[in-house]
Scaffold this active site. Structure first.
Site, PDB file in Angstrom:
ATOM      1  N   ASP A 111       0.904  -1.148   0.000  1.00  0.00           N
ATOM      2  CA  ASP A 111       0.000   0.000   0.000  1.00  0.00           C
ATOM      3  C   ASP A 111       0.943   1.198   0.000  1.00  0.00           C
ATOM      4  OD1 ASP A 111      -1.445   2.280   0.859  1.00  0.00           O
ATOM      5  OD2 ASP A 111      -3.024   0.941   1.559  1.00  0.00           O
ATOM      6  N   HIS A 112       0.982   1.937  -1.095  1.00  0.00           N
ATOM      7  CA  HIS A 112       2.059   2.934  -1.204  1.00  0.00           C
ATOM      8  C   HIS A 112       1.928   4.039  -0.150  1.00  0.00           C
ATOM      9  CE1 HIS A 112      -0.814   5.331  -3.597  1.00  0.00           C
ATOM     10  NE2 HIS A 112      -0.047   6.365  -3.337  1.00  0.00           N
TER      11      HIS A 112
ATOM     12  N   HIS B 170      -5.809   2.789   1.476  1.00  0.00           N
ATOM     13  CA  HIS B 170      -5.132   3.985   1.988  1.00  0.00           C
ATOM     14  C   HIS B 170      -5.827   4.598   3.214  1.00  0.00           C
ATOM     15  CE1 HIS B 170      -3.204   3.311  -1.728  1.00  0.00           C
ATOM     16  NE2 HIS B 170      -3.932   4.096  -2.490  1.00  0.00           N
TER      17      HIS B 170
HETATM   18  C1  BG6 Z   1      -3.956   5.162  -5.900  1.00  0.00           C
HETATM   19  C2  BG6 Z   1      -5.326   5.303  -6.481  1.00  0.00           C
HETATM   20  O1  BG6 Z   1      -3.858   3.975  -5.169  1.00  0.00           O
HETATM   21  O2  BG6 Z   1      -3.697   6.274  -5.033  1.00  0.00           O
HETATM   22  C3  BG6 Z   1      -5.429   6.625  -7.252  1.00  0.00           C
HETATM   23  O3  BG6 Z   1      -5.588   4.221  -7.359  1.00  0.00           O
HETATM   24  C4  BG6 Z   1      -5.056   7.777  -6.352  1.00  0.00           C
HETATM   25  O4  BG6 Z   1      -6.753   6.806  -7.747  1.00  0.00           O
HETATM   26  C5  BG6 Z   1      -3.712   7.529  -5.685  1.00  0.00           C
HETATM   27  O5  BG6 Z   1      -4.993   8.939  -7.155  1.00  0.00           O
HETATM   28  C6  BG6 Z   1      -3.424   8.591  -4.639  1.00  0.00           C
HETATM   29  O6  BG6 Z   1      -2.097   8.478  -4.210  1.00  0.00           O
HETATM   30  P1  BG6 Z   1      -1.277   9.747  -3.724  1.00  0.00           P
HETATM   31  O7  BG6 Z   1       0.028   9.177  -3.297  1.00  0.00           O
HETATM   32  O8  BG6 Z   1      -1.188  10.677  -4.896  1.00  0.00           O
HETATM   33  O9  BG6 Z   1      -2.059  10.342  -2.599  1.00  0.00           O
END
Ligand code: BG6
Length: 509
Positions: free
Chosen positions: A196-197, A259
């Site tokens: 989960d990034h 997230h």
């Molecule tokens: C991704 C989603 O996992 O996370 C995207 O699929 C979203 O829709 C993105 O834009 C948001 O990540 P960050 O790091 O830009 O907040």
């Protein structure tokens, strides 16, 4: 500005380079590899965190020679690097890149991959350790994993074998369970790293440090002192060219069980007994497990969904979601979701957690707001307690990273009047973090065999268990989609959700 004494051990105990290994990427033609993985590998190389003996093997369908693959990845690096590139570091890294061409469902592809890994080991370029990265569309996750198993590449014999799985991890509870079962029939839990990034973001990791490395916050961190919690992940981007994927997915599936629940669980978890992967993940899992399950009625009344109409985001015209490429003209997919959740445990009983996320909103902003209870007694006559500024702790995750605490202070003058003031901590004032993709720590941790920042089977399934009744309610009663103009604060219904409890969202500004 100086960092206080007792500071960061990080800078003093520089992490060591990872073990020799091969990094096999399935799906090298995709955006993820070019935009994030290759720049992240470069950043790790520049920080000397990659091992001396390290090789990258790309696997995809296109017919490419090793040289063409290196060139393609070299251009991707120049396009997406997060900082200035050192040619020496880039050349050294790219020299270890090679390519295996083939279909993901063809045994021959994995035979070729096995031969390549053996050859690399023979040449002493690696030691048999291997990390397989599934940067592919989710519909081939299990195909690739099954073939790796069949080809004997998942077996750990005198060397480790690890699998990184990207999101989406399932599209509902049943599919997430099936995916877990299939992966676990080939790899063991300790070999599977579900990404989960958000957990790669420094400020997300900092939630744990803020709570558990300070004696200051934790004594207040429960129902006796906290009125409610707001978690916002607001984006300015629209669906852009992801219409086809997004229209089948929607904001709830795309952002919430992963997230937003990561942010919620780090905020709500009990202190783990130590900072060790299973201890941390057990506590996070328990917090998600304790979220009160909604029935159909509650799912309809306590969850708001919205879709953006045409508008203006930060000065730029944005067309309606339904007009985006790949989106159904009558789409009922939500691009915004807000919800009120309760956590059934001793720490949080009675404290609402309000979550919201959406595309094409007024500003990009991810933050966690802890609203403390008001002072119980109006002691200062000229300032009735209702007029006191709220006591808020705001953890700013992105883009303006830091934390602030809002409280009351005396306004100078002969009479006692109070005014709201803020203490503010900005990350950039204290730490110089090198620009990063957010994937560096995750890749490095996987190479080091540390799964703390990755999701375990139970965490994934508990998340979907909370979201599933909402998906069911929306499927059963296809009603309640609301509208918001692109560039706004989201649908009015989201504000009403909080107003019913006498609260309001912190504005997205
Ligand atoms: C991704 C989603 O996992 O996370 C995207 O699929 C979203 O829709 C993105 O834009 C948001 O990540 P960050 O790091 O830009 O907040």
């Amino acid at each position: 500005m100086d960092v206080a004494a007792g500071e960061s051990t990080a800078r003093q105990d520089k992490p060591r380079a990872a073990d020799p290994c091969a990094f096999v990427i399935f799906g090298v033609a995709g955006d993820l590899t070019k935009r994030l993985l290759v720049p992240a590998l470069y950043n790790l190389a520049a920080e000397r965190l990659l091992p001396e003996r390290f090789a990258v093997v790309g696997v995809a369908r296109a017919e490419l020679s090793d040289r063409q693959f290196r060139e393609a990845m070299g251009s991707a690096l120049h396009e997406f690097a997060t900082d200035k590139i050192s040619t020496e570091v880039a050349d050294r890294l790219l020299a270890g890149f090679s390519y295996v061409c083939g279909d993901f469902d063809d045994d021959a592809t994995y035979r070729r991959l096995g031969d390549r890994l053996t050859e690399l080991k023979r040449k002493s370029a690696i030691e048999g350790n291997c990390l397989f990265y599934l940067a592919t569309p989710p519909n081939v996750f299990t195909t690739v994993a099954a073939h790796l198993g069949k080809a004997g590449l998942a077996r750990e014999e005198h060397a480790w074998r690890r699998l990184i799985v990207e999101k989406p991890f399932g599209t509902d509870l049943v599919s997430a369970r099936e995916l877990n079962t299939e992966l676990l029939s080939i790899f063991s839990e300790h070999q599977i790293y579900r990404i989960d990034h958000y957990l790669g973001k420094e400020t997300v990791q900092n939630i744990m440090v803020l709570r558990f490395a300070n004696g200051l916050f934790e004594p207040l961190w429960h129902r006796d002192h906290i009125d409610h919690v707001q978690i916002t992940v607001a984006e300015t981007v629209s669906v852009e060219n992801r219409g086809k994927f997004y229209d089948r997915t929607g904001a709830l599936r795309d952002m919430v069980p992963n997230h937003l629940f990561q942010l919620l669980s780090l905020t709500a978890m009990e202190p783990p007994i130590c900072f060790e992967a299973n201890a941390v993940r057990t506590e996070k899992g328990k917090a998600i497990e304790a979220i009160h399950r909604l029935n159909v009625q509650k799912a309809l009344s306590q969850v708001v969904r919205g879709q953006y109409t045409a508008g203006c985001v930060e000065g730029k015209r944005v067309g309606a979601y339904r007009d985006a490429e790949g989106v159904d003209r009558n789409s009922m997919t939500e691009t915004f979701v807000a919800m009120r959740l309760m956590i059934d445990n001793w720490r949080w009983a009675g404290v609402p957690f309000y979550l919201r996320t959406g595309k094409a909103l007024a500003r990009r902003k991810t933050e966690i707001v802890i609203k403390f209870k008001q002072a119980p007694y109006a002691m200062f006559r000229d300032t009735p307690v209702e007029r006191l500024a709220q006591n808020l702790l705001v953890l700013r995750i992105q883009p303006d990273e830091g934390a602030s605490l809002q409280f009351n202070a005396k306004v100078p003058g002969p009479s006692i009047r109070t005014g709201g003031v803020q203490m503010d901590f900005q990350y950039k004032d204290y730490f110089d973090a090198a620009p990063s993709t957010g994937y560096e720590t995750l890749i490095y941790d996987c190479m080091m065999g540390d799964p703390t920042l990755f999701r375990r089977t139970d965490e994934i399934e508990s998340g979907w268990r909370v979201v599933q009744p909402i998906l069911d309610a929306w499927r059963e009663r296809n009603e309640g989609l609301t509208w918001y103009e692109a560039g706004s604060q989201g649908p009015r219904a989201a504000a009403e959700l909080l107003a019913r409890d006498g609260h309001e969202w912190r504005p997205i500004v």
